[in-house]
Design a protein around this motif. Structure first.
Motif: not given
Lengths: 402, 281
Positions: A91, A93, A95-96, A101-105, A133, B1, B3-8, B121-122
């Protein structure tokens, strides 16, 4: 659900987790000090390999998986296995410490319902706060507010301060807002069984709708929910991935096998403490195994805090798909207020099919002709049925032979 | 459209510029959330009270009244200020309270949101912004009171008064910047909050909040170096219609604050995950 979501192919990978690890510190003071160090290191990019420092341990270690749209991953494991930590990383919140982690959308999280509720403000005002929120715009909430109130079924009280709500009403309102999310990736942590049965089913259906068009990561201790929703299982133990499988039944079974310490849920007054249940056929040394068509013997060892003159022990047998396949009911027994009492129940020949099962053990006290649940151990332990199977109709209801 | 990609991952590969851009973007996109949070807190603050919003006026009025009383009664003898003392004292305490509140605001908003932060997460920039909104709300009320004093004591209207809001914004910018730098450590150790409150009560005496800068001596040097001095004096000069004596220092301070603010915002942004991890809620 909006139609444009269906344009995306079903096979696209929305969540990709590679070698993910996270460490935590056991000691508060040390943890705070490491926090200050990390803050400083963070400013300079923090590219060093992370080693365990004094008093640290891996809360999550080397997790790998991929999840596509339309798939649902069940994350199971006992308390402290690292599930919630993993969710927090997914999520964004925290960091590893290793991995990626790759998350799309758009990511939606059903982790805490009604986050940001203020008790003094009305339900309606709190819908706007909670919605904000969760990332809704004012326009979106304006459009959805009526649907939210209808879904929550508390229109009558919507302008009342939330502090006067019952806990069930708060959860209803929280879920109603959260259910309006249209995420690509949905993270759910133990929030499905909310409110009364009717509302729980309603929320379950709402989730099922979202499931169709998104990738879902679902954490629960309720194996029935896991078996119904998920098509992939990751079993975690002490931060590690013990098992990754798309055989949900096998995953659930492993969960129970892994449950060496009987951490079963006990509902009821808890005045009867179940120490252990031994399950066998003729040979007590083959514990945990019932031979097909042979005797099913359950030895129950309990402590009791009270005298119960007339107690009935019910053993509910579930298969790995969480379907109740049999109910074994004992004769009435008298339980004394002492420790280590042993009862042996012979339920006669069993015709359960060859498979793995687990049991729920319930103690009903028949006092003044009213049956009261004294203790109810859900998901208590598992056993196996082996042997040569014949085509016989398996009776669902067995009474103890006297 | 797409998708937005996030990498942590563990590293911060991003450059300062990128981080600031992202931070600023989140700040803009979270205006609604920030407003909602601010309105929630303000409403909740006053709803459970009989006098309600009146309290917003009562508190600053009494701070000013105390000083008026002390000077009128002769308890404290002060150098001639060149303006009606109530106006003088009230402008000082007004700006001072804005500075102290804005130093504390980021930590306070972040601490109160600890519960949500560890679950949802906001954009955390919303917390900073909501702190500013709340400050602006309080300030507006105090400014109304100030206007009343200005006319009641015959200071009258000056064109320079139109620039007063800018001075307020500057005070907020300055305080928030300091607050943002302190928040990450303040979230970990409560000591920081205590040091700030002790430090600020000391600082107030070396800042010309309720009296003028002495003509000579150590105090004069300290006060003239004190970065809070130009904030207080410039805003007071704007209200009283005097030529601002510390305008250059004020402008330099603005440039430095604006620069540091963007750095502080980035620092805050990258620190949040560590704070969520260490502060269990």
């Amino acid at each position: 659900m909006k139609e444009e979501k269906n344009i995306h192919t079903n096979s696209e990978v929305l969540v990709k987790v590679e070698g993910l690890s996270k460490k935590f510190c056991k000691d508060l003071k040390t943890s705070l000090w490491y926090g200050v160090k990390d803050l400083t290191a963070n400013v300079f990019g923090n590219k060093n390999v992370r080693q365990l420092r004094d008093k640290e341990f891996w809360a999550v270690k080397d997790i790998n998986f991929e999840l596509r749209r339309g798939e649902c991953l069940g994350l199971i494991g006992h308390n402290g296995a690292g599930k919630s930590t993993l969710l927090k990383i997914l999520n964004g919140l925290i960091n590893p410490d290793e991995g990626k982690v790759t998350i799309r959308g758009r990511v939606g999280a059903l982790i805490e319902l009604g986050a940001g509720f203020n008790p003094i403000l009305s339900g309606r005002e709190n819908i706007y706060n909670n919605g904000a929120v969760l990332g809704f715009s004012k326009k979106e909430i304006d459009e959805k507010v009526e649907a939210i109130i209808d879904f929550s079924e508390i229109r009558e009280f919507i302008d009342m301060p939330v502090q006067n709500y019952s806990s069930g009403m708060k959860v209803r309102l929280g879920f109603a807002v959260a259910a309006q999310m249209e995420p690509d990736v949905l993270i759910i942590d133990e929030v499905l069984a909310v409110g009364d049965i009717g509302f729980a089913m309603k929320s379950f259906n709402a989730i099922s709708q979202i499931l169709k068009t998104s990738a879902v990561i679902f954490v629960s201790h309720s194996m029935p929910f896991i078996s119904r929703i998920c098509d992939n299982i990751i079993l975690m133990d002490k931060g590690k991935m013990l098992l990754k499988t798309n055989d949900v039944g096998f995953g659930v079974q492993s969960y129970f096998d892994n449950q060496k310490l009987l951490g079963a849920l006990n509902f009821g007054e808890e005045n009867i403490i179940l120490n252990n249940v031994k399950i066998h056929s003729e040979n007590p040394r083959l514990e945990g195994i019932i031979e097909y068509g042979k005797k099913s013997i359950f030895e129950i060892n309990i402590d009791s805090l009270n005298d119960y003159p007339k107690v009935k022990v019910s053993i509910l047998v579930y298969n790995m798909a969480q379907i109740n396949v049999a109910l074994f009911e004992s004769r009435y027994i008298s339980i004394k207020s002492i420790k280590g009492q042993k009862f042996i129940f012979d339920f006669g020949d069993s015709f359960l099919s060859i498979s793995n099962y687990f049991i729920t053990v319930r103690f009903d006290d028949l006092d003044n002709k009213k049956a009261l649940v004294v203790s109810n151990y859900v998901n208590y332990r598992s056993f196996q049925v082996t042997g040569a199977e014949r085509l016989v109709f398996a009776p669902l209801y067995l009474k103890e032979k006297i | 459209m797409p998708l937005e990609t996030r990498i942590y991952q563990k590293e911060n590969h991003l450059k300062l510029g990128h981080l600031f851009k992202a931070s600023f973007k989140d700040m803009l996109s979270s205006r609604f959330l920030a407003k909602q949070l601010a309105v929630r807190d303000i409403k909740a603050q006053y709803r459970q009270s009989f006098f309600g919003i009146l309290w917003a006026f009562i508190t600053p009025m009494f701070t000013a009244l105390v000083w008026v009383f002390l000077s009128r009664s002769g308890t404290v003898t002060l150098t001639e200020t060149g303006a009606p003392y109530p106006v003088f004292a009230f402008t000082g305490t007004l700006i001072w309270s804005i500075i102290t509140e804005s130093i504390n605001a980021p930590t306070a908003s972040t601490k109160s949101a600890k519960g949500i932060m560890s679950k949802i997460n906001f954009p955390k920039e919303a917390l900073v912004l909501s702190g500013v909104y709340k400050l602006l709300f309080n300030t507006c009320i105090k400014t109304l009171l100030l206007l009343f004093f200005v006319f009641f004591y015959g200071v009258g209207f000056h064109v320079s008064q139109l620039f007063f809001p800018l001075a307020i914004l500057m005070a907020i910018l300055f305080g928030t910047t300091i607050g943002l730098f302190l928040t990450p450590i303040g979230m970990l150790y409560n000591d920081v909050g205590k040091i700030i409150s002790v430090g600020l009560s000391f600082l107030m005496y070396v800042t010309p909040v309720v009296y003028v800068i002495p003509k000579e001596g150590l105090m004069k040097t300290i006060m003239e170096l004190n970065p809070l001095t130009p904030l207080i004096l410039t805003s007071r000069d704007l209200i009283l219609g005097n030529p601002p004596a510390f305008l250059n220092y004020f402008l330099i301070l603005f440039a430095v604050s604006a620069l540091l603010f963007s750095v502080a915002l980035v620092f805050y942004r990258i620190s949040i995950p560590i704070l969520v991890e260490r502060s269990n809620a």
